[in-house]
Design an enzyme around this catalytic site. Structure first.
Site, PDB file in Angstrom:
ATOM      1  N   GLY A 241       0.818  -1.211   0.000  1.00 36.54           N
ATOM      2  CA  GLY A 241       0.000   0.000   0.000  1.00 36.54           C
ATOM      3  C   GLY A 241       0.851   1.259   0.000  1.00 36.54           C
ATOM      4  O   GLY A 241       0.577   2.210  -0.737  1.00 36.54           O
ATOM      5  N   TYR A 242       1.886   1.250   0.808  1.00 40.02           N
ATOM      6  CA  TYR A 242       2.787   2.404   0.892  1.00 40.02           C
ATOM      7  C   TYR A 242       3.500   2.618  -0.438  1.00 40.02           C
ATOM      8  O   TYR A 242       3.581   3.742  -0.941  1.00 40.02           O
ATOM      9  CB  TYR A 242       3.803   2.173   2.015  1.00 40.02           C
ATOM     10  CG  TYR A 242       4.752   3.328   2.236  1.00 40.02           C
ATOM     11  CD1 TYR A 242       4.376   4.413   3.025  1.00 40.02           C
ATOM     12  CD2 TYR A 242       6.025   3.322   1.673  1.00 40.02           C
ATOM     13  CE1 TYR A 242       5.239   5.479   3.231  1.00 40.02           C
ATOM     14  CE2 TYR A 242       6.897   4.381   1.877  1.00 40.02           C
ATOM     15  CZ  TYR A 242       6.502   5.453   2.665  1.00 40.02           C
ATOM     16  OH  TYR A 242       7.369   6.504   2.865  1.00 40.02           O
TER      17      TYR A 242
END
Length: 253
Positions: free
Chosen positions: A157-158
């Site tokens: 996600g990051y």
């Protein structure tokens, strides 16, 4: 004189996530260069930054905002527009990271990271950018990441959010560079902050990281300040859609 172009006297900078780490260091650095500061964080605990900035003779106004909450974000934007005549500089620093292997990376992890790191930064830039367009002047600086260029491990996600920031910088610049607004980014390397504590405490990962950094050390938040002041100043008036890596040489390996 060239040094005069780095001065930020008479400018107001909005710095997100300035309660600690990179955001706090940038807020103080911009104040040292002459800017008044609007600071915002989820916790609202910005006493150290406020005390330092006020001691420099600059103003500091603090706000609380949960960037994972869309309604809270819009409420914050409305308040800033009502209480401040203008924002000359926007530093999009607030962010989060949630670690887990891809097969275990939940929807909740993904949604929260994307909301904080990408969606909220687009909305804030758009809304602050409207007034900048009207004045024909503004500086927007995103804090990107080495994972704007690489995939990372256990942080899908990051990595996706920071990859999005890289192209968002270019997309905004393509439309706004001719309107007097400079949009650029800084990609910090491995900086000793709360976000990287887990890596620094993992002997194997820490060793592997240190072996790749030509500078031979983890960075400090203060290492990012020079680039932030530069990109916020008129000395960077012909820099658009770019990302400066401040990484101890990591990307050169």
């Amino acid at each position: 004189m060239i040094l005069d172009k780095f001065k930020l006297n008479g400018k107001t900078a909005l710095v997100t996530g300035c309660n600690r780490g990179i955001g706090k260091a940038i807020a103080i650095g911009l104040a040292e260069a002459g800017a008044d500061i609007i600071g915002v964080s989820r916790s609202g605990k910005m006493n150290e930054a406020e005390e330092t900035i006020l001691a420099l003779g600059k103003s500091f106004k603090s706000y609380v905002c949960d960037f994972s909450d869309r309604n809270d974000l819009y409420s914050f934007i409305k308040t800033v527009k009502e209480e401040h005549n203008q924002v000359d500089i926007l530093i999009n620093n607030a962010g989060t990271i949630l670690r887990s292997p891809v097969a275990e990376h939940s929807d909740e992890y993904w949604d929260k990271v994307i909301e904080v790191n990408l969606n909220s930064q687009f909305i804030l830039s758009r809304e602050m950018g409207i007034a900048m367009l009207e004045r024909g002047y503004g500086k927007i600086v995103f804090i990107a990441s080495l994972l704007s260029f690489q995939g990372g491990i256990t942080v899908p996600g990051y990595a996706a959010s920071k990859g999005g920031i890289k192209t968002l910088i270019m997309a905004l610049s393509n439309e706004w560079a001719s309107k007097g607004i400079n949009i650029n980014g800084i990609a910090p390397g491995y900086i000793a902050t709360d976000n990287t504590e887990a890596l620094r405490n993992n002997p194997e990962r820490n060793k592997a990281i240190m072996e790749r950094i030509p500078a031979g050390r983890w960075g400090n938040p203060e290492d990012i300040v020079g680039a932030a002041v530069f990109l916020s100043s008129d000395s960077a008036s012909y820099l658009n859609g770019s990302i400066i890596t401040v990484d101890g040489g990591w990307m050169g390996r």
